[in-house]
Design a protein around this motif. Structure first.
Motif, PDB file in Angstrom:
ATOM      1  N   SER A  65       0.812  -1.223   0.000  1.00 37.08           N
ATOM      2  CA  SER A  65       0.000   0.000   0.000  1.00 37.08           C
ATOM      3  C   SER A  65       0.838   1.263   0.000  1.00 37.08           C
ATOM      4  N   LEU A  66       2.145   1.147   0.237  1.00 38.87           N
ATOM      5  CA  LEU A  66       3.014   2.325   0.278  1.00 38.87           C
ATOM      6  C   LEU A  66       3.758   2.555  -1.034  1.00 38.87           C
ATOM      7  N   GLY A  67       3.666   1.607  -1.967  1.00 38.22           N
ATOM      8  CA  GLY A  67       4.507   1.659  -3.139  1.00 38.22           C
ATOM      9  C   GLY A  67       4.189   2.756  -4.130  1.00 38.22           C
ATOM     10  N   ASP A  68       2.927   3.112  -4.319  1.00 32.58           N
ATOM     11  CA  ASP A  68       2.525   4.055  -5.373  1.00 32.58           C
ATOM     12  C   ASP A  68       1.941   5.341  -4.810  1.00 32.58           C
ATOM     13  N   LEU A  69       2.291   5.697  -3.599  1.00 35.55           N
ATOM     14  CA  LEU A  69       1.722   6.898  -2.993  1.00 35.55           C
ATOM     15  C   LEU A  69       2.407   8.144  -3.542  1.00 35.55           C
ATOM     16  N   ALA A  70       1.609   9.032  -4.114  1.00 38.06           N
ATOM     17  CA  ALA A  70       2.167  10.286  -4.609  1.00 38.06           C
ATOM     18  C   ALA A  70       2.463  11.232  -3.461  1.00 38.06           C
ATOM     19  N   GLU A  71       1.664  11.167  -2.424  1.00 36.64           N
ATOM     20  CA  GLU A  71       1.849  11.999  -1.250  1.00 36.64           C
ATOM     21  C   GLU A  71       1.972  11.113  -0.016  1.00 36.64           C
ATOM     22  N   LEU A  72       2.640  11.645   0.985  1.00 37.09           N
ATOM     23  CA  LEU A  72       2.802  10.896   2.224  1.00 37.09           C
ATOM     24  C   LEU A  72       1.466  10.724   2.932  1.00 37.09           C
ATOM     25  N   PRO A  73       1.222   9.567   3.528  1.00 37.41           N
ATOM     26  CA  PRO A  73      -0.008   9.379   4.285  1.00 37.41           C
ATOM     27  C   PRO A  73       0.039  10.157   5.593  1.00 37.41           C
ATOM     28  N   THR A  74      -1.098  10.232   6.253  1.00 35.89           N
ATOM     29  CA  THR A  74      -1.202  10.878   7.558  1.00 35.89           C
ATOM     30  C   THR A  74      -0.956   9.857   8.656  1.00 35.89           C
ATOM     31  N   ALA A  75      -0.167  10.237   9.645  1.00 37.29           N
ATOM     32  CA  ALA A  75       0.042   9.381  10.809  1.00 37.29           C
ATOM     33  C   ALA A  75      -1.054   9.671  11.828  1.00 37.29           C
ATOM     34  N   ASP A  76      -1.887   8.690  12.087  1.00 37.27           N
ATOM     35  CA  ASP A  76      -2.981   8.812  13.047  1.00 37.27           C
ATOM     36  C   ASP A  76      -2.474   8.292  14.389  1.00 37.27           C
ATOM     37  N   LEU A  77      -2.147   9.205  15.312  1.00 39.34           N
ATOM     38  CA  LEU A  77      -1.525   8.854  16.589  1.00 39.34           C
ATOM     39  C   LEU A  77      -2.448   9.232  17.734  1.00 39.34           C
ATOM     40  N   ALA A  78      -2.680   8.293  18.651  1.00 38.19           N
ATOM     41  CA  ALA A  78      -3.507   8.546  19.827  1.00 38.19           C
ATOM     42  C   ALA A  78      -2.813   7.987  21.059  1.00 38.19           C
ATOM     43  N   VAL A  79      -2.949   8.694  22.192  1.00 39.70           N
ATOM     44  CA  VAL A  79      -2.372   8.252  23.455  1.00 39.70           C
ATOM     45  C   VAL A  79      -3.424   8.352  24.544  1.00 39.70           C
ATOM     46  N   SER A  80      -3.326   7.466  25.541  1.00 40.67           N
ATOM     47  CA  SER A  80      -4.312   7.447  26.613  1.00 40.67           C
ATOM     48  C   SER A  80      -4.135   8.617  27.570  1.00 40.67           C
ATOM     49  N   THR A  81      -2.913   9.108  27.710  1.00 42.64           N
ATOM     50  CA  THR A  81      -2.615  10.265  28.551  1.00 42.64           C
ATOM     51  C   THR A  81      -1.266  10.808  28.111  1.00 42.64           C
ATOM     52  N   GLY A  82      -0.823  11.893  28.705  1.00 43.31           N
ATOM     53  CA  GLY A  82       0.432  12.500  28.277  1.00 43.31           C
ATOM     54  C   GLY A  82       0.233  13.306  27.006  1.00 43.31           C
ATOM     55  N   ALA A  83       1.334  13.778  26.437  1.00 43.27           N
ATOM     56  CA  ALA A  83       1.276  14.619  25.236  1.00 43.27           C
ATOM     57  C   ALA A  83       2.353  14.182  24.263  1.00 43.27           C
ATOM     58  N   THR A  84       2.049  14.288  22.955  1.00 43.08           N
ATOM     59  CA  THR A  84       3.012  13.951  21.917  1.00 43.08           C
ATOM     60  C   THR A  84       3.432  15.213  21.165  1.00 43.08           C
ATOM     61  N   SER A  85       4.599  15.144  20.548  1.00 42.13           N
ATOM     62  CA  SER A  85       5.107  16.291  19.794  1.00 42.13           C
ATOM     63  C   SER A  85       6.051  15.799  18.712  1.00 42.13           C
ATOM     64  N   ASN A  86       6.383  16.717  17.794  1.00 40.55           N
ATOM     65  CA  ASN A  86       7.360  16.445  16.736  1.00 40.55           C
ATOM     66  C   ASN A  86       7.005  15.206  15.919  1.00 40.55           C
ATOM     67  N   LEU A  87       5.720  15.057  15.584  1.00 38.70           N
ATOM     68  CA  LEU A  87       5.260  13.939  14.771  1.00 38.70           C
ATOM     69  C   LEU A  87       5.661  14.172  13.312  1.00 38.70           C
ATOM     70  N   VAL A  88       6.416  13.225  12.750  1.00 36.23           N
ATOM     71  CA  VAL A  88       6.939  13.366  11.392  1.00 36.23           C
ATOM     72  C   VAL A  88       6.755  12.044  10.649  1.00 36.23           C
ATOM     73  N   VAL A  89       6.328  12.130   9.380  1.00 34.65           N
ATOM     74  CA  VAL A  89       6.278  10.977   8.475  1.00 34.65           C
ATOM     75  C   VAL A  89       7.323  11.195   7.384  1.00 34.65           C
ATOM     76  N   GLN A  90       8.200  10.222   7.178  1.00 38.39           N
ATOM     77  CA  GLN A  90       9.283  10.348   6.211  1.00 38.39           C
ATOM     78  C   GLN A  90       9.335   9.122   5.305  1.00 38.39           C
ATOM     79  N   ARG A  91       9.811   9.344   4.084  1.00 39.20           N
ATOM     80  CA  ARG A  91      10.070   8.206   3.209  1.00 39.20           C
ATOM     81  C   ARG A  91      11.344   7.502   3.670  1.00 39.20           C
ATOM     82  N   LEU A  92      11.346   6.194   3.486  1.00 40.30           N
ATOM     83  CA  LEU A  92      12.477   5.373   3.895  1.00 40.30           C
ATOM     84  C   LEU A  92      12.952   4.587   2.669  1.00 40.30           C
ATOM     85  N   PRO A  93      13.709   5.220   1.777  1.00 40.22           N
ATOM     86  CA  PRO A  93      14.065   4.589   0.500  1.00 40.22           C
ATOM     87  C   PRO A  93      14.818   3.271   0.660  1.00 40.22           C
TER      88      PRO A  93
END
Length: 531
Positions: free
Chosen positions: A460-488
């Motif tokens: 499902s990642l082979g023909d993506l013209a644009e990067l997908p969205t990372a859907d991140l959820a946590v039960s508590t605490g806070a997240t930051s610096n969420l990045v999606v990168q290609r891994l050639p």
């Protein structure tokens, strides 16, 4: 349970006699308990071949089921064997010094494509099991005695004809080559069994049943007290094994159809007869080991980057969603439940198979199998329970998973479960989505922060013209610096983020990749704990 003392190589073979007088209590159930019996002459000598070939009884399809139902109507008595020194307290080295002589291998030289090697009693294997061979509708029992085995130098007091017993057996077949037999399945210890596919080494184990696992009152370990192995036709693709399970709370009849190959497949049919209401019972339990790895490295100082038989729990739930939970070696016992209805499958997966991941020439964790459980028929409501137990040595299995039915299994009737266990490199199903290839956890850039790096790959990642969205959820605490990168380098994607853990001791995390609100990856799950 400790790892296999023979590291999967198995003892030598021999001296097993087929006889009419041994193990007769299984056939008759005349006594309140099963006791060991040894065939032999009146002077204590081993039985002669002429004495050891008479058939014991006929064998019908419901033979073991009837035995299990009758067993469940009475009290449980653990089988035992009264053996002389030093066999009543063998060390691991002494146990490895007991060798089954080659000429007694069942079906040896008969051209069936399969051979059975019974395993000796002793060390941690203290419950004797009865082994029967079924041919032409008739059963014959295998008899263990001192003439069946040779003894190495660590056993100095071994008499020439010491009474002995079996603890299980291994089967070899045409697994890796067309001109040589290789071991592919083993049944030994309580209700444990394990298998390998082509080119693999033994790793994780399955069990017949789990009862009260990780419960306050302590776990109950059912055992297989008798096996019936059907003689295959020459060239047969599989071997058929029947087993009688017993414990304080339940008796059961099991049927295993074992088919070796690139992936070794075991089809299991079980009928359980509870002695009491079973409120916490585990169906199709798997047991594995996770010591250290990239997803969690509590134990420091090991030169190897990773030490584990399995790196993750995978689940395909009744809705078709795929879950991936990296395994850990926690500081405190952890239990997790994945609630579901009509589960599609679950298993312990060894996904990364590159030798540099482990750097272990002896254990070869890169060649340990995946085990995948697929229910046959609907199992209804329940949950997959995962148990992670802290260990400080890799010799201990510390990871358990099974299906826990929502309904209590009540006495007075038989409860049937059927499933398939596939032993191979990965989940035996084609999927067009993306899966997690690696989880890395390390220190974040700020105080009380943890950095996560999760890599994905898949069609499902082979023909993506644009990067997908990372859907991140946590039960508590806070997240930051969420990045999606290609891994050639890996033809995939990498997701990075930081988690702030201030003020909490436990956080549940969930991550998936989406395109236009459509989930295109399995759901990555992780439990972070401070302890």
């Amino acid at each position: 349970m400790t790892d296999d003392p023979g590291r999967g190589t198995g003892p030598d073979r021999r001296g097993v006699l087929i006889g009419a007088s041994a193990w007769a209590t299984v056939a008759t159930l005349a006594a309140e308990s099963f006791t060991m019996a040894y065939a032999g002459g009146g002077d204590g000598a081993p039985a002669t071949p002429a004495e050891a070939v008479a058939p014991v009884e006929s064998f019908a399809e419901d033979h073991v089921r009837k035995l299990a139902e009758k067993l469940a109507a009475g009290d449980f008595v653990k089988p035992k064997a009264d053996v002389t020194e030093p066999f009543n307290a063998l060390t691991p080295d002494q146990y490895r010094d007991i060798r089954l002589r080659p000429e007694a291998t069942v079906w040896r030289g008969e051209g069936l494509g399969y051979e059975v090697r019974p395993l000796p009693l002793g060390w941690i294997y203290d419950a004797p099991v009865e082994i029967w061979v079924v041919s032409g509708g008739e059963t014959q029992s295998l008899i263990a005695d001192g003439a069946s085995f040779s003894f190495g130098p660590s056993i100095e007091k071994a008499p020439d004809a010491a009474p002995f017993g079996f603890s299980g057996f291994r089967i070899s077949g045409l697994l890796n080559r067309a001109d040589a037999l290789d071991e592919f399945v083993s049944f030994q210890g309580a209700s444990y069994f394990k298998a390998v596919g082509q080119g693999q080494r033994y790793g994780l184990s399955a069990r017949g049943l789990a009862v009260e696992t990780a419960r306050p009152g302590g776990e109950e370990f059912p055992l297989f007290r008798a096996f019936w192995i059907e003689r295959p036709q020459p060239g047969a693709r599989d071997v058929l094994i029947h087993a009688l399970l017993d414990s304080q709370s339940v008796a059961g009849a099991y049927k295993f159809i074992v088919r070796p190959g690139r992936e070794t497949v075991i089809d299991v049919e079980a009928t359980l007869y509870p002695r009491r209401a079973l409120t916490h019972v585990g169906i199709a339990p798997l047991t594995s080991m996770y010591f250290v790895g990239s997803a969690q490295r509590r134990i420091e100082g090991d030169y190897r980057p990773a030490v584990h038989n399995s790196e993750g729990l995978a689940v395909v739930n009744g809705h078709g969603e795929r879950l991936w939970r990296p395994l850990t070696n926690p500081k405190m016992l952890q239990t997790s439940a994945f609630v579901d209805k009509d589960l599609k499958g679950f298993g312990f997966i060894q996904r990364n198979r590159a030798f540099p991941t482990f750097q272990d020439l002896d254990a070869r964790f890169d060649r340990r199998p995946t085990a995948w459980v697929e229910p046959q028929g609907g199992w209804g409501d329940g949950f997959v329970e995962l148990i992670e137990i802290p260990v400080v040595e890799e010799i201990h299995d510390n990871i358990v998973a099974y299906w826990k039915p929502a309904k209590t299994l009540d006495p007075g009737t038989g409860h049937k479960f059927a499933y398939r266990v596939t032993w191979g490199d990965n989940i035996p199903a084609v999927w067009s989505g993306a899966w997690v290839t690696q989880t890395r956890v390390g220190a974040g850039r700020g105080a009380n922060t943890v950095q996560f790096v999760v890599d994905f790959a898949g069609p499902s990642l082979g023909d993506l013209a644009e990067l997908p969205t990372a859907d991140l959820a946590v039960s508590t605490g806070a997240t930051s610096n969420l990045v999606v990168q290609r891994l050639p380098e890996a033809q995939g994607l990498r997701v990075r983020f930081e988690l702030n853990t201030t003020g909490t001791d436990l956080i549940e995390l969930r991550l998936g990749l989406r395109v236009a609100e459509q989930l295109i990856s399995e759901s990555w799950l992780y439990r972070w704990t401070r302890a």
